[in-house]
Motif scaffolding. Structure first.
Motif, PDB file in Angstrom:
ATOM      1  N   UNK A 273       0.959  -1.202  -0.162  1.00  0.00           N
ATOM      2  CA  UNK A 273       0.104  -0.119  -0.034  1.00  0.00           C
ATOM      3  C   UNK A 273       1.034   1.178   0.064  1.00  0.00           C
ATOM      4  N   UNK A 274       0.282   2.372  -0.551  1.00  0.00           N
ATOM      5  CA  UNK A 274       1.098   3.585  -0.801  1.00  0.00           C
ATOM      6  C   UNK A 274       0.444   4.546   0.183  1.00  0.00           C
ATOM      7  N   UNK A 275      -0.824   4.681   0.281  1.00  0.00           N
ATOM      8  CA  UNK A 275      -1.387   5.505   1.208  1.00  0.00           C
ATOM      9  C   UNK A 275      -2.567   4.878   1.971  1.00  0.00           C
ATOM     10  N   UNK A 276      -2.597   5.199   3.543  1.00  0.00           N
ATOM     11  CA  UNK A 276      -3.332   4.503   4.343  1.00  0.00           C
ATOM     12  C   UNK A 276      -4.150   5.908   5.126  1.00  0.00           C
ATOM     13  N   UNK A 277      -5.746   5.820   4.886  1.00  0.00           N
ATOM     14  CA  UNK A 277      -6.558   6.978   5.373  1.00  0.00           C
ATOM     15  C   UNK A 277      -7.090   6.244   6.799  1.00  0.00           C
ATOM     16  N   UNK A 278      -6.587   6.908   7.909  1.00  0.00           N
ATOM     17  CA  UNK A 278      -6.743   6.544   9.032  1.00  0.00           C
ATOM     18  C   UNK A 278      -7.544   7.661   9.923  1.00  0.00           C
ATOM     19  N   UNK A 279      -8.215   7.411  11.220  1.00  0.00           N
ATOM     20  CA  UNK A 279      -8.786   8.059  11.963  1.00  0.00           C
ATOM     21  C   UNK A 279      -7.702   8.557  13.244  1.00  0.00           C
ATOM     22  N   UNK A 280      -7.921   9.451  14.161  1.00  0.00           N
ATOM     23  CA  UNK A 280      -7.117   9.641  15.256  1.00  0.00           C
ATOM     24  C   UNK A 280      -7.087   8.243  16.154  1.00  0.00           C
ATOM     25  N   UNK A 281      -8.306   7.760  16.350  1.00  0.00           N
ATOM     26  CA  UNK A 281      -8.144   6.481  17.345  1.00  0.00           C
ATOM     27  C   UNK A 281      -7.354   5.511  16.790  1.00  0.00           C
ATOM     28  N   UNK A 282      -7.295   5.275  15.242  1.00  0.00           N
ATOM     29  CA  UNK A 282      -6.387   4.286  14.738  1.00  0.00           C
ATOM     30  C   UNK A 282      -4.813   4.494  15.177  1.00  0.00           C
ATOM     31  N   UNK A 283      -4.450   5.923  14.929  1.00  0.00           N
ATOM     32  CA  UNK A 283      -3.200   6.149  15.275  1.00  0.00           C
ATOM     33  C   UNK A 283      -2.726   6.090  16.710  1.00  0.00           C
ATOM     34  N   UNK A 284      -3.734   6.264  17.608  1.00  0.00           N
ATOM     35  CA  UNK A 284      -3.446   6.044  18.995  1.00  0.00           C
ATOM     36  C   UNK A 284      -3.072   4.530  19.275  1.00  0.00           C
ATOM     37  N   UNK A 285      -3.974   3.462  18.587  1.00  0.00           N
ATOM     38  CA  UNK A 285      -3.737   2.109  18.825  1.00  0.00           C
ATOM     39  C   UNK A 285      -2.378   1.795  18.202  1.00  0.00           C
ATOM     40  N   UNK A 286      -1.818   2.613  17.001  1.00  0.00           N
ATOM     41  CA  UNK A 286      -0.419   2.162  16.373  1.00  0.00           C
ATOM     42  C   UNK A 286       0.517   2.697  17.510  1.00  0.00           C
ATOM     43  N   UNK A 287       0.182   3.457  18.195  1.00  0.00           N
ATOM     44  CA  UNK A 287       1.304   4.144  19.085  1.00  0.00           C
ATOM     45  C   UNK A 287       1.446   3.260  20.233  1.00  0.00           C
ATOM     46  N   UNK A 288       0.305   2.980  20.687  1.00  0.00           N
ATOM     47  CA  UNK A 288       0.153   1.841  22.089  1.00  0.00           C
ATOM     48  C   UNK A 288       0.886   0.393  21.390  1.00  0.00           C
ATOM     49  N   UNK A 289       0.577   0.051  20.179  1.00  0.00           N
ATOM     50  CA  UNK A 289       1.081  -1.310  19.730  1.00  0.00           C
ATOM     51  C   UNK A 289       2.575  -1.305  19.706  1.00  0.00           C
ATOM     52  N   UNK A 290       3.236  -0.241  19.195  1.00  0.00           N
ATOM     53  CA  UNK A 290       4.627   0.054  18.779  1.00  0.00           C
ATOM     54  C   UNK A 290       5.332   0.064  20.244  1.00  0.00           C
ATOM     55  N   UNK A 291       4.812   0.783  20.979  1.00  0.00           N
ATOM     56  CA  UNK A 291       5.276   0.762  22.487  1.00  0.00           C
ATOM     57  C   UNK A 291       5.466  -0.852  23.066  1.00  0.00           C
ATOM     58  N   UNK A 292       4.414  -1.242  22.921  1.00  0.00           N
ATOM     59  CA  UNK A 292       4.330  -2.641  23.596  1.00  0.00           C
ATOM     60  C   UNK A 292       5.177  -3.649  22.767  1.00  0.00           C
ATOM     61  N   UNK A 293       5.080  -3.697  21.419  1.00  0.00           N
ATOM     62  CA  UNK A 293       6.307  -4.295  20.767  1.00  0.00           C
ATOM     63  C   UNK A 293       7.701  -4.079  21.221  1.00  0.00           C
ATOM     64  N   UNK A 294       7.852  -2.720  21.178  1.00  0.00           N
ATOM     65  CA  UNK A 294       9.125  -2.360  21.661  1.00  0.00           C
ATOM     66  C   UNK A 294       9.705  -2.852  23.141  1.00  0.00           C
ATOM     67  N   UNK A 295       8.761  -2.908  23.927  1.00  0.00           N
ATOM     68  CA  UNK A 295       9.025  -3.197  25.121  1.00  0.00           C
ATOM     69  C   UNK A 295       9.359  -4.803  25.354  1.00  0.00           C
ATOM     70  N   UNK A 296       8.786  -5.429  24.671  1.00  0.00           N
ATOM     71  CA  UNK A 296       9.228  -6.957  24.576  1.00  0.00           C
ATOM     72  C   UNK A 296      10.148  -7.154  23.443  1.00  0.00           C
TER      73      UNK A 296
END
Length: 440
Positions: A273-296
């Motif tokens: 994919x080249x462009x992803x159209x998201x909402x603010x709630x999606x971005x918040x989930x991506x941040x939380x997911x990245x933080x959890x993944x990095x922690x492990x």
């Protein structure tokens, strides 16, 4: 701008002839199943649906067709079927039965109501009441058409009937022109409706496609629907805007009905994919997911997905609704991906997501961190627009020429987009420091 089409119907016909075998729409139909429609296949389905509406339910140009559905492929086919006939599509949120539904239906003046089977129990009474109380329509069972599910003897079953329809529209009616209404859509309060013409849809779609430099080689992703207490209406409008932009540029569009960070990154990598159209709630989930993944100690994009796998992702788009500078900066701190902010709340609100798509990464981070503000967009051709403070003084353009509302717009829906006349809207930030005034 000059629109080289008489209507959206001609645009679809052109793409179906130019690139019939190219995938136009890809949608998730179940947890593990995806459906692909080429331009030719989408064109055929839309024409079959248009024939059914026209011949079996006597839908004519100018008539309203209410659509209560959350299956993205069917919604898009039904929208296009309405536009082929010249009918006015009225997509309503499936999550709003009861008094809100009754109020909405009382303003639609629709000849036919298409309802997904699982929503029939909640919506049937509201729909029946609408036709009972409207002297222009004597209610009949045929006014309600069932989408999906097992056939019910009380209602015509759309997917059974449509199979026998020809894939070329059989109508002696005149083609809709650019001024013909295409959508009748409620605003966030669900109490005010606006009609949107073919021309307005094409202008908004062209602005989106041209400012983001979308070409026929691009693949876009959009989530449909986005359940939220005040988002369903403008979220649907944005999805339609992206749909038109994809059609105009000859690109491909993926529509998904649920968001999970790990599945999102797998889709970005697997579908290139080249462009992803998201909402603010999606971005918040991506941040939380990245933080959890990095922690492990795991890849921030999930198991098996690495930076090189998503290198074709040019940027993510997000509306300013619900998005704060704090969240945006958190995304940029966790993910090395640009987030372009501000595509319009409605289909034709006068601006689109126009933060310069090709700005350099250092320049982009400088703007987002140093200015502490969200880019809201710049004017579309055919609109007069002024960005002013509360005293009526013009605000200056941003460094890259984009227009920017100063201040942190936390929840515009709580403050703005109040209808002040047939052609004027305004938006204030939460501190009443600036607003947008649009005249179409």
């Amino acid at each position: 701008m000059t629109i080289p089409f008489r209507n959206i119907r001609q645009l679809l016909s052109l793409q179906a002839k130019v690139a019939p075998d190219k995938v136009f729409l890809k949608t998730r139909v179940s947890q593990d199943k995806w459906e692909e429609l080429t331009y030719a296949e989408f064109n055929a389905r839309a024409h079959q649906a248009a024939n059914l509406l026209h011949t079996d339910f006597d839908v004519q140009a100018g008539d309203g067709v209410t659509i209560i559905d959350d299956e993205p492929a069917d919604v898009m086919v039904l929208l296009m079927a309405c536009w082929l006939i010249g009918a006015v599509a009225v997509p309503l949120s499936a999550e709003e039965p009861g008094e809100v539904a009754t109020h909405q239906l009382s303003h639609t003046d629709a000849k036919v109501c298409l309802i997904r089977q699982r929503y029939l129990p909640d919506w049937q009474n509201a729909v029946q009441s609408h036709w009972d109380e409207n002297v222009r329509h004597i209610w009949q069972a045929s006014a309600i058409v069932q989408l999906g599910g097992p056939a019910d003897v009380r209602f015509p079953h759309f997917h059974t009937l449509v199979r026998s329809q020809p894939n070329t529209l059989l109508s002696d009616g005149a083609e809709p022109d650019l001024s013909s209404p295409a959508l009748f859509i409620p605003n966030n309060s669900a109490t005010i409706f606006s009609k949107v013409s073919h021309l307005q849809l094409l202008i908004a779609g062209d602005a989106f496609a041209s400012t983001q430099a979308i070409s026929g080689n691009h693949r876009l992703l959009r989530y449909w629907p986005v359940p939220d207490q005040f988002q369903p209406y403008y979220s649907a409008a944005q999805a339609i805007n992206i749909f038109i932009a994809t059609l105009l540029s000859g690109a491909s569009l993926m529509l998904n009905w649920r968001f999970k960070p790990d599945e999102f990154w797998r889709a970005v990598a697997g579908q290139r994919l080249h462009i992803a159209c998201l909402e603010a709630g999606h971005l918040a989930q991506l941040v939380e997911f990245a933080q959890q993944q990095r922690a492990f100690g795991h890849p921030i994009y999930g198991t098996g997905v690495y930076q090189q796998d998503i290198k074709h992702l040019r940027h993510m788009l997000c509306s300013s609704n619900g998005l704060t500078s704090t969240l945006l900066q958190a995304v940029l701190s966790e993910l090395p991906i640009s987030v372009l902010v501000g595509y319009s709340r409605g289909v034709t609100a006068g601006f689109s997501c126009l933060f310069p798509w090709n700005v350099s990464w250092p320049e982009y981070r400088h703007w987002m961190f140093e200015h502490d503000g969200l880019c809201v967009g710049c004017p579309l051709d055919g609109y007069e627009i002024a960005i002013m403070d509360k005293d009526g003084s013009l605000l200056t353009a941003g460094e890259q020429g984009e227009l920017c509302l100063r201040g942190n717009i936390a929840n515009p829906a709580d403050d703005g987009w109040l209808h002040t006349g047939e052609s004027a809207y305004y938006l204030t930030d939460q501190h009443n420091r600036s607003f947008v005034y649009l005249v179409t």
